[in-house]
Motif scaffolding. Structure first.
Motif, PDB file in Angstrom:
ATOM      1  N   UNK A  71      -1.213  29.949  29.473  1.00 40.74           N
ATOM      2  CA  UNK A  71      -0.842  29.961  28.063  1.00 40.74           C
ATOM      3  C   UNK A  71      -0.268  28.619  27.618  1.00 40.74           C
ATOM      4  N   UNK A  72       0.521  27.989  28.465  1.00 45.22           N
ATOM      5  CA  UNK A  72       1.086  26.680  28.106  1.00 45.22           C
ATOM      6  C   UNK A  72      -0.023  25.655  27.908  1.00 45.22           C
ATOM      7  N   UNK A  73      -1.021  25.659  28.803  1.00 41.30           N
ATOM      8  CA  UNK A  73      -2.117  24.702  28.672  1.00 41.30           C
ATOM      9  C   UNK A  73      -2.952  24.966  27.420  1.00 41.30           C
ATOM     10  N   UNK A  74      -3.191  26.245  27.124  1.00 44.18           N
ATOM     11  CA  UNK A  74      -3.949  26.571  25.918  1.00 44.18           C
ATOM     12  C   UNK A  74      -3.182  26.178  24.664  1.00 44.18           C
ATOM     13  N   UNK A  75      -1.876  26.376  24.716  1.00 41.13           N
ATOM     14  CA  UNK A  75      -1.074  26.030  23.544  1.00 41.13           C
ATOM     15  C   UNK A  75      -1.057  24.522  23.319  1.00 41.13           C
ATOM     16  N   UNK A  76      -1.221  23.732  24.399  1.00 37.56           N
ATOM     17  CA  UNK A  76      -1.245  22.276  24.255  1.00 37.56           C
ATOM     18  C   UNK A  76      -2.448  21.794  23.446  1.00 37.56           C
ATOM     19  N   UNK A  77      -3.469  22.643  23.327  1.00 36.72           N
ATOM     20  CA  UNK A  77      -4.596  22.259  22.479  1.00 36.72           C
ATOM     21  C   UNK A  77      -4.139  21.964  21.060  1.00 36.72           C
ATOM     22  N   UNK A  78      -3.109  22.708  20.599  1.00 35.38           N
ATOM     23  CA  UNK A  78      -2.519  22.414  19.300  1.00 35.38           C
ATOM     24  C   UNK A  78      -3.228  23.040  18.130  1.00 35.38           C
ATOM     25  N   UNK A  79      -4.183  23.956  18.380  1.00 40.96           N
ATOM     26  CA  UNK A  79      -4.950  24.528  17.287  1.00 40.96           C
ATOM     27  C   UNK A  79      -4.582  25.988  16.981  1.00 40.96           C
ATOM     28  N   UNK A 124      -6.478   6.683   2.659  1.00 38.40           N
ATOM     29  CA  UNK A 124      -6.990   5.550   3.434  1.00 38.40           C
ATOM     30  C   UNK A 124      -6.155   5.317   4.678  1.00 38.40           C
ATOM     31  N   UNK A 125      -4.828   5.472   4.547  1.00 27.20           N
ATOM     32  CA  UNK A 125      -3.941   5.280   5.698  1.00 27.20           C
ATOM     33  C   UNK A 125      -4.199   6.325   6.770  1.00 27.20           C
ATOM     34  N   UNK A 126      -4.538   7.553   6.366  1.00 24.38           N
ATOM     35  CA  UNK A 126      -4.813   8.614   7.337  1.00 24.38           C
ATOM     36  C   UNK A 126      -6.174   8.443   7.978  1.00 24.38           C
ATOM     37  N   UNK A 136     -14.255  21.990  17.057  1.00 22.04           N
ATOM     38  CA  UNK A 136     -13.025  21.242  17.248  1.00 22.04           C
ATOM     39  C   UNK A 136     -12.475  21.506  18.624  1.00 22.04           C
ATOM     40  N   UNK A 137     -11.580  20.673  19.040  1.00 22.84           N
ATOM     41  CA  UNK A 137     -10.939  20.878  20.331  1.00 22.84           C
ATOM     42  C   UNK A 137     -10.438  19.597  20.903  1.00 22.84           C
ATOM     43  N   UNK A 138      -9.553  19.693  21.871  1.00 17.93           N
ATOM     44  CA  UNK A 138      -9.086  18.538  22.619  1.00 17.93           C
ATOM     45  C   UNK A 138      -8.818  18.981  24.035  1.00 17.93           C
ATOM     46  N   UNK A 161     -13.069  20.200   7.026  1.00 21.34           N
ATOM     47  CA  UNK A 161     -13.875  21.333   7.436  1.00 21.34           C
ATOM     48  C   UNK A 161     -13.653  21.691   8.882  1.00 21.34           C
ATOM     49  N   UNK A 162     -12.441  21.522   9.369  1.00 21.23           N
ATOM     50  CA  UNK A 162     -12.119  21.775  10.768  1.00 21.23           C
ATOM     51  C   UNK A 162     -10.643  22.108  10.896  1.00 21.23           C
ATOM     52  N   UNK A 163     -10.258  22.518  12.086  1.00 20.57           N
ATOM     53  CA  UNK A 163      -8.861  22.783  12.384  1.00 20.57           C
ATOM     54  C   UNK A 163      -8.188  21.486  12.820  1.00 20.57           C
ATOM     55  N   UNK A 164      -7.045  21.178  12.234  1.00 23.21           N
ATOM     56  CA  UNK A 164      -6.246  20.032  12.648  1.00 23.21           C
ATOM     57  C   UNK A 164      -5.163  20.509  13.611  1.00 23.21           C
ATOM     58  N   UNK A 165      -5.075  19.874  14.763  1.00 22.22           N
ATOM     59  CA  UNK A 165      -4.053  20.273  15.731  1.00 22.22           C
ATOM     60  C   UNK A 165      -2.677  19.844  15.250  1.00 22.22           C
ATOM     61  N   UNK A 166      -1.651  20.505  15.806  1.00 18.32           N
ATOM     62  CA  UNK A 166      -0.274  20.142  15.485  1.00 18.32           C
ATOM     63  C   UNK A 166      -0.021  18.683  15.838  1.00 18.32           C
ATOM     64  N   UNK A 167      -0.552  18.254  16.994  1.00 20.06           N
ATOM     65  CA  UNK A 167      -0.369  16.871  17.434  1.00 20.06           C
ATOM     66  C   UNK A 167      -0.996  15.900  16.434  1.00 20.06           C
ATOM     67  N   UNK A 168      -2.193  16.253  15.933  1.00 20.09           N
ATOM     68  CA  UNK A 168      -2.878  15.376  14.986  1.00 20.09           C
ATOM     69  C   UNK A 168      -2.120  15.311  13.667  1.00 20.09           C
TER      70      UNK A 168
END
Length: 775
Positions: A71-79, A124-126, A136-138, A161-168
């Motif tokens: 679960x910890x590893x899956x949660x690290x995906x951030x999605x 533009x900055x983003x 999506x995924x990381x 048109x995608x999921x943005x991870x918490x990290x992103x």
């Protein structure tokens, strides 16, 4: 922060109602093996992406720790907002059920509270591309996956048109904060929330401030100005147009390293530079305090070389004898240049990956430093394949024939540099680079990259002037014609008083040899009011490169012309040329040119001798000798480039009249700047240039890059004169400043020149516009 839950209890189903729930005491003592894995709740991410990331296989022993780790590893995906897991007991083991609650797919990004910075600037900055993607995924930290899965996980790094991870999203917050810091804001706060499928960044902009003062404390041997010069953080300065210089803390901390390096380069090896102290005063003024403890300054005691098997010490230090003396204070810039010299010398012999470490051995008691260069020359390599990239127009052979290395050759740095210079000389490319890639212990492939520039000029239109009347024109000049390296020129102009038509072609590398063949056919007619000049001619040329830097060639000109309708008001030099003429001339030249770049030259020489003779209705013989020397600053090691050009020419008649076009018209953009065309030589009472039988011209220029590869500034000093007899020689002098702008079409020179000793009645200033290069 979202939570994940581990729920270990029985979930009844219709097919399993007869199974009894074991008591908790018995279950603790049992070992359960995994029967299957079920994934629920996914809408946007495909289950086949998630399953390989669960390191539990069928038949594996299931423990609470393994499930928690997964679960910890899956949660690290951030999605995901939440991840829950359930166990379902069966007769053959247990099933694991993972239930995911995903973050929403972001279809739009909005901003709230941004009044000082526009929404577009924030986008533009983003760096977000507003287009849809599907997956999506990381990859979780320290997780190993196959290339296909990794490609899927990385497929959605840009766009909406995608999921943005918490990290992103957190990285996006930092980009917004950095942009506000660059604009001079402090105490900016950024948060975010979701509004359906819209990601909203809520911004509290804070307040704006600027750097008012930078205070250096403790420096005694290096001045404040020298220290501040190496800093990128600058204080407010009206006359330098720095009205509100922003404070970027990241840049300021890098400035501390720059100050430390400045001291180290001057021999202060015990220097201590404190972290900056920042004070905000009056709500908008930053005061920055930097404290320095300089320590003693070390002197150079010796220079030694280890593993220097191919050169003597004197050969390496030859260029530095004047600047390098044992017993003087340590100079880090010279030490680095010696290191570069070693690398250059070894790479010239084929040791292209030579490494040099310069070790400083300190004698703290006597405040001395010894520098030891440890040389690892590596291996020599041979060229295996040459790959060409970036040439959307040029054919491969146009590039390959200019390269000074081929498959099987020893790979040497000087061959790369010469190849680069030859490619630049073609005038087809803005950028040229090489990337060697290892293929074996002694072979490598060389990827050659070119960035092509626009090589065509097309003009179509109409014009009117008192001189030429109404005229229509169309012209095209195309370098690298059809990607062959050839040059085509075509011009058509029709008017009642003006005609100028021509066609020219230059064929490079004729018969697959370094042989250039060309021709020009021209027809012109100009009614100047007091006379009419017309000519028809044909001029073929042939030249050959016979050594690396040498070229020689010949050319013929067959021309018929006439100066007619000549009135008594026409200039005297026209009156003496009145009538029809035939001219048959031949010229020969020899040239040596090793200039590194024809557009922005930084080093090299260019020497040319041209001899010409002609006969017909008029006859003459002529000689022109010119030389150019371009050298970088090797005295103070700055970015300045010094250019010097000298030219002498003469023309004499054989028995008849010298053709008007063969006289020298000194003065103007390419001779003595500051003069109008031809006015640095003989002229008549109506201030019309007459041309001269001799020319002597000297040009000196100091260039400095303002924006690398785009904008250079320069100052110049010219001297020269057109004269008929040597007794009349008395040089004119001029000086001025200019800018060279490199455009996609051609370099442009803009300059202002002033004549220091003009003749009476002649204009002594001129603003010039030159399409092309002076040096």
């Amino acid at each position: 922060m979202p939570l994940f839950f581990i729920l270990l209890f029985f979930i009844p189903s219709k097919s399993q109602e007869n199974i009894q729930t074991p008591s908790l005491e018995k279950e603790i003592q049992k070992v359960y093996r995994l029967k299957g894995i079920e994934i629920r709740g996914l809408k946007y991410i495909k289950p086949e992406i998630i399953k390989p990331l669960i390191p539990l296989k069928k038949g594996a022993i299931v423990t609470r720790d393994k499930v928690a780790s997964t679960l910890r590893d899956l949660y690290k995906l951030g999605y995901f907002k939440d991840i829950e897991t359930y166990t379902q007991y069966t007769e053959n083991g247990i099933d694991l059920i993972f239930v995911f609650k995903e973050l929403p797919v972001v279809q739009k990004i909005e901003f709230e509270g941004n009044e000082e910075i526009s929404t577009q600037d924030l986008k533009d900055a983003l760096g977000i591309i507003e287009e849809e993607r599907q997956e999506t995924g990381t990859m979780p930290w320290l997780t190993s996956v196959g290339p296909e899965l990794q490609e899927k996980l990385q497929s959605l790094k840009k766009g909406l048109g995608r999921v943005f991870s918490i990290e992103e999203i957190e990285k996006m917050k930092k980009k917004i904060l950095k942009l506000y810091e660059e604009k001079g804001f402090y105490n900016t706060k950024v948060s975010y929330y979701f509004k359906g499928n819209i990601l909203v960044f809520k911004i509290d902009e804070g307040h704006k401030a600027y750097v008012k003062q930078i205070v250096i404390i403790g420096n005694k041997q290096i001045s404040d100005d020298d220290i501040k010069d190496v800093m990128e953080t600058k204080k407010r300065c009206w006359w330098k147009l720095r009205f509100h210089p922003s404070l970027q803390k990241e840049v300021l901390y890098e400035d501390i390293d720059r100050i430390r390096q400045l001291y180290l380069n001057k021999g202060f090896f015990d220097v201590f530079v404190s972290q900056p102290k920042i004070e905000l005063k009056n709500g908008e003024e930053y005061y920055i305090f930097i404290t320095i403890k300089e320590g003693p300054r070390y002197k150079l005691s010796a220079i030694e070389f280890k593993n220097n098997t191919l050169y003597t010490k004197d050969e390496i230090l030859e260029r530095f004898k004047r600047d390098l003396k044992i017993g003087d204070y340590y100079n880090g810039e010279i030490i680095k240049k010696i290191k570069d010299e070693i690398i250059d010398k070894y790479t010239d012999l084929g040791f292209i990956f030579t490494r040099v470490d310069d070790e400083k051995i300190l004698d703290k008691k006597n405040k001395l430093v010894k520098v030891v260069y440890n040389i690892d020359k590596g291996n020599i390599f041979y060229v295996n394949k040459i790959n060409i990239h970036g040439n959307y127009e040029s054919r491969d052979y146009v590039i390959r024939r200019e390269l000074r290395f081929a498959p099987g050759d020893l790979f040497k740095r000087k061959d790369l540099l010469r190849s680069q210079a030859r490619l630049y000389k073609l005038g087809f490319y803005n950028g040229i680079g090489f990337n060697p890639k290892f293929v074996s212990e002694d072979k490598l492939d060389v990827d050659t990259y070119v960035q092509e520039r626009f090589t065509g000029q097309i003009s179509v239109g109409a014009g009117y002037s008192q001189l030429t009347g109404l005229s229509f024109f169309a012209s095209i000049k195309k370098g690298n014609f059809m990607g062959t390296g050839d040059t085509l020129g075509l011009s058509l102009t029709v008017g009642s008083q003006y005609r100028n038509n021509s066609i020219s072609y230059l064929h490079k590398w004729a018969f697959y040899k370094p042989l250039d063949l060309g021709f020009k056919l021209y027809d012109s007619y100009v009614d100047y009011g007091t006379f009419v000049a017309q000519k028809l001619g044909f001029s073929p040329t042939l030249s050959r490169e016979f050594k690396e830097y040498w070229r020689t060639g010949i050319g013929l000109t067959l021309e018929k012309g006439e100066y007619k309708n000549v009135s008594t008001d026409a200039p005297y030099y026209i009156q003496r040329q009145a009538g029809k003429y035939d001219l048959y001339s031949i010229y020969w030249f020899i040239n040596r040119n090793d200039v590194d770049n024809p557009i922005l030259p930084t080093k090299g020489t260019d020497f040319t001798i041209t001899l010409k003779t002609g006969t017909g209705t008029r006859d003459f013989y002529k000689g022109v000798f010119s030389g150019t020397v371009i050298v970088p600053d090797h005295i103070f090691w700055t970015d300045f480039v010094f250019s010097f050009k000298a030219r002498y020419g003469f023309v004499r008649k054989i028995n008849k009249e010298i053709p008007l076009d063969e006289y020298f018209f000194v003065g103007g953009d390419f001779t003595v700047r500051g003069f109008d065309y031809g006015m640095a030589g003989p002229y008549d009472s109506a201030l019309n240039p007459l041309g001269a039988k001799n020319e002597l011209i000297f040009n000196f220029q100091i260039n400095h890059p303002l924006v690398q590869n785009f904008l250079w500034g320069y100052v110049f000093s010219d001297a020269g004169q057109g004269f008929n007899e040597f007794k009349d020689l008395s040089l004119y002098y001029s000086a001025g400043v200019g800018l060279k702008i490199v455009t996609p079409m051609a370099p442009i020179d803009l300059y202002y020149g002033k004549v220091l000793n003009p003749p009476a009645g002649i204009s002594d200033t001129r603003f010039g516009f030159v399409l092309g290069s002076f040096f």
